[in-house]
Design a protein around this motif. Structure first.
Motif, PDB file in Angstrom:
ATOM      1  N   LEU A 163       0.862  -1.169   0.000  1.00 28.88           N
ATOM      2  CA  LEU A 163       0.000   0.000   0.000  1.00 28.88           C
ATOM      3  C   LEU A 163       0.906   1.227   0.000  1.00 28.88           C
ATOM      4  O   LEU A 163       1.735   1.404   0.904  1.00 28.88           O
ATOM      5  CB  LEU A 163      -0.906   0.008   1.234  1.00 28.88           C
TER       6      LEU A 163
ATOM      7  N   ARG B 160       1.274   5.087   0.490  1.00 27.93           N
ATOM      8  CA  ARG B 160       0.580   6.199   1.139  1.00 27.93           C
ATOM      9  C   ARG B 160       1.132   7.509   0.591  1.00 27.93           C
ATOM     10  O   ARG B 160       2.326   7.781   0.663  1.00 27.93           O
ATOM     11  CB  ARG B 160       0.778   6.152   2.654  1.00 27.93           C
TER      12      ARG B 160
ATOM     13  N   GLU C  42       1.094  11.453   0.998  1.00 27.00           N
ATOM     14  CA  GLU C  42       0.783  12.406   2.058  1.00 27.00           C
ATOM     15  C   GLU C  42       1.259  13.800   1.665  1.00 27.00           C
ATOM     16  O   GLU C  42       2.460  14.035   1.493  1.00 27.00           O
ATOM     17  CB  GLU C  42       1.431  11.990   3.377  1.00 27.00           C
TER      18      GLU C  42
ATOM     19  N   GLN D 252      -4.171  12.657   2.833  1.00 25.89           N
ATOM     20  CA  GLN D 252      -3.610  11.382   2.425  1.00 25.89           C
ATOM     21  C   GLN D 252      -4.494  10.677   1.404  1.00 25.89           C
ATOM     22  O   GLN D 252      -5.714  10.786   1.438  1.00 25.89           O
ATOM     23  CB  GLN D 252      -3.432  10.445   3.633  1.00 25.89           C
ATOM     24  N   ARG D 253      -3.850   9.957   0.513  1.00 22.09           N
ATOM     25  CA  ARG D 253      -4.515   9.012  -0.393  1.00 22.09           C
ATOM     26  C   ARG D 253      -3.644   7.770  -0.463  1.00 22.09           C
ATOM     27  O   ARG D 253      -2.475   7.793  -0.077  1.00 22.09           O
ATOM     28  CB  ARG D 253      -4.677   9.615  -1.801  1.00 22.09           C
ATOM     29  N   HIS D 254      -4.195   6.689  -1.009  1.00 25.16           N
ATOM     30  CA  HIS D 254      -3.461   5.431  -1.071  1.00 25.16           C
ATOM     31  C   HIS D 254      -3.536   4.832  -2.471  1.00 25.16           C
ATOM     32  O   HIS D 254      -4.486   5.086  -3.221  1.00 25.16           O
ATOM     33  CB  HIS D 254      -4.012   4.431  -0.050  1.00 25.16           C
TER      34      HIS D 254
ATOM     35  N   ASN E 172     -10.621   6.718  -0.928  1.00 28.40           N
ATOM     36  CA  ASN E 172      -9.305   6.758  -0.293  1.00 28.40           C
ATOM     37  C   ASN E 172      -8.215   6.181  -1.187  1.00 28.40           C
ATOM     38  O   ASN E 172      -7.039   6.162  -0.816  1.00 28.40           O
ATOM     39  CB  ASN E 172      -9.336   6.034   1.057  1.00 28.40           C
TER      40      ASN E 172
ATOM     41  N   ALA F 130      -7.937   3.009  -2.234  1.00 28.36           N
ATOM     42  CA  ALA F 130      -7.644   1.582  -2.092  1.00 28.36           C
ATOM     43  C   ALA F 130      -8.780   0.819  -1.432  1.00 28.36           C
ATOM     44  O   ALA F 130      -8.554  -0.191  -0.764  1.00 28.36           O
ATOM     45  CB  ALA F 130      -6.366   1.409  -1.269  1.00 28.36           C
TER      46      ALA F 130
END
Length: 427
Positions: free
Chosen positions: A70, A72, A74, A80-82, A140, A142
């Motif tokens: 995953l 991340r 930032e 944040q997004r993934h 998000n 994911a």
């Protein structure tokens, strides 16, 4: 990357047991200048959204352990997004291969206003007929990976069975990871398969590779992978009910992108999975039928024991008239009501002539059940710790048995019971 922040960082976490931490930091970037990218393109013929942005960062995964990651993202603002990332295995001989489902992630992705389900207005009629990997994931970033895949990866790594990692798209391109594999595990939501992927998985089963379907609605849609801007296999094509508009309709009917069970080249998924997708939405207890099956060893269940809310939100069942390639045993038979119609969800186990075992849970919430009662995903559907213990032990039994090679060499064969359960009927 598109951001209004001045800069951002990327951290790569490998998913695993890690003493209960469930992930480990493998790599982190320096600060990267942020910039806003132009609006995405909309290709009118198929209503495909594509973000043809220049690269903001390139990753060299040399030396990274194969596995599920995953990323991340930032921003310096704290947002944040993934992004899920699979560092695929070069070979799977003697191992259990975990099969991740990016084609299904992308089918449901509404970034830019369009998915294979709806257009910007929310209407099915204006949906995309093809969706591109050249765009971010919505939400998000994911959701499908976190809900339907993460917990199974953690459990499998905790068991310390030999594992390999790949995706449906990668199997479509090159099935060599399946050669000699002891087992293949399809995770919680793996709906969109190319004919090539299905053929390669079937071939692996017929060579002795056990197969587990830990979801529902698996291998339901036939898709085609086409090129994107400057790269191959970047577009997932699925015309669904508009299949007569598919360019393959006249020239190659077996490649028409619609439901596998539908014309013009009907090929029901039960010939691989043993079960058929039937409906949505449901929320029902999972009811054990064959309590003495080896899958349930150590769970303490008895016939008729039920686990609230474990059947949902989509479900599969055994259809006595549908093709199944070997003797099949229904291990759970759960009454459901879907859109006012009573039916059943079935867990089923069969063996192929090669000795391979094939198990399907018949419910999409199975992997979610591994976290039931913990609140880790922010939603449990009402499932509790008792359900978590049952799903966990059953999954451990399955993974350990399948990791040993063709199931008929190490365990008892199915006890065919479809006629007994259904009494010659269909419900």
């Amino acid at each position: 990357m598109s951001t209004t922040a001045a800069s951002f960082r990327v951290s790569a976490f490998r998913v695993g047991w890690y003493g209960g931490k469930q992930a480990r930091l493998i790599w982190a970037s320096p600060r990267i200048p942020g910039s806003a990218q132009p609006p995405p393109l909309l290709l009118p013929a198929t209503r495909t959204v594509r973000a043809d942005w220049p690269a903001s960062l390139s990753l060299d995964t040399t030396g990274w352990p194969e596995g599920a990651y995953l990323l991340r993202l930032e921003a310096d603002t704290g947002h944040q997004r993934h992004i899920p990332l699979i560092v695929r295995s070069a070979e799977g001989a003697g191992r259990t291969v975990l099969l991740h489902a990016p084609a299904t992630w992308q089918a449901y992705n509404r970034w830019g206003g369009y998915s294979l389900y709806a257009g910007s207005s929310g209407a099915y009629a204006t949906r995309s007929l093809a969706v591109s990997f050249d765009r971010p994931y919505d939400g998000n970033g994911a959701e499908k990976f976190l809900v339907y895949e993460w917990a199974l990866v953690v459990l499998a790594e905790r068991l310390r069975i030999p594992l390999a990692y790949t995706t449906g798209v990668d199997v479509h391109r090159d099935p060599s990871v399946l050669r000699g594999a002891h087992a293949l595990v399809c995770l919680g939501h793996d709906e969109y398969w190319t004919p090539e992927q299905r053929a390669y998985v079937t071939r692996a089963r017929d060579a002795g590779t056990n197969v587990a379907f830990l979801g529902a609605n698996t291998c339901f849609r036939r898709v085609r992978l086409e090129d994107g801007e400057g790269a191959g296999d970047r577009t997932v094509v699925c015309y669904k009910t508009s299949y007569r508009a598919d360019p393959s309709y006249a020239s190659a009917p077996a490649l028409v992108t619609t439901d596998y069970r539908s014309p013009p080249a009907a090929d029901p998924e039960s010939s691989l999975t043993g079960v058929l997708y039937e409906g949505y939405p449901v929320d029902a207890p999972y009811v054990v039928h064959a309590a003495d099956h080896w899958l349930y060893d150590g769970t303490g269940v008895r016939p008729g024991d039920a686990f609230a809310h474990l059947v949902g939100v989509e479900y599969d069942r055994v259809m006595p008239v549908s093709p199944v390639p070997g003797p099949l045993e229904i291990t759970a038979h759960s009454p459901v009501v879907c859109v006012g119609r009573p039916s059943h969800s079935d867990s089923a186990y069969y063996t192929a002539p090669s000795g391979a075992g094939v198990f399907a849970t018949g419910t999409m919430r199975w992997v979610e059940g591994l976290l039931a009662g913990t609140g880790e995903l922010g939603r449990d559907h009402g499932m509790d710790g008792r359900t978590r213990a049952f799903v966990t032990r059953t999954t451990e039994n399955l993974l350990r048995a399948f990791a040993q090679g063709p199931a008929t060499r190490t365990g008892p064969p199915p006890r065919p019971n479809v006629e007994q359960v259904y009494g010659g009927g269909t419900v």
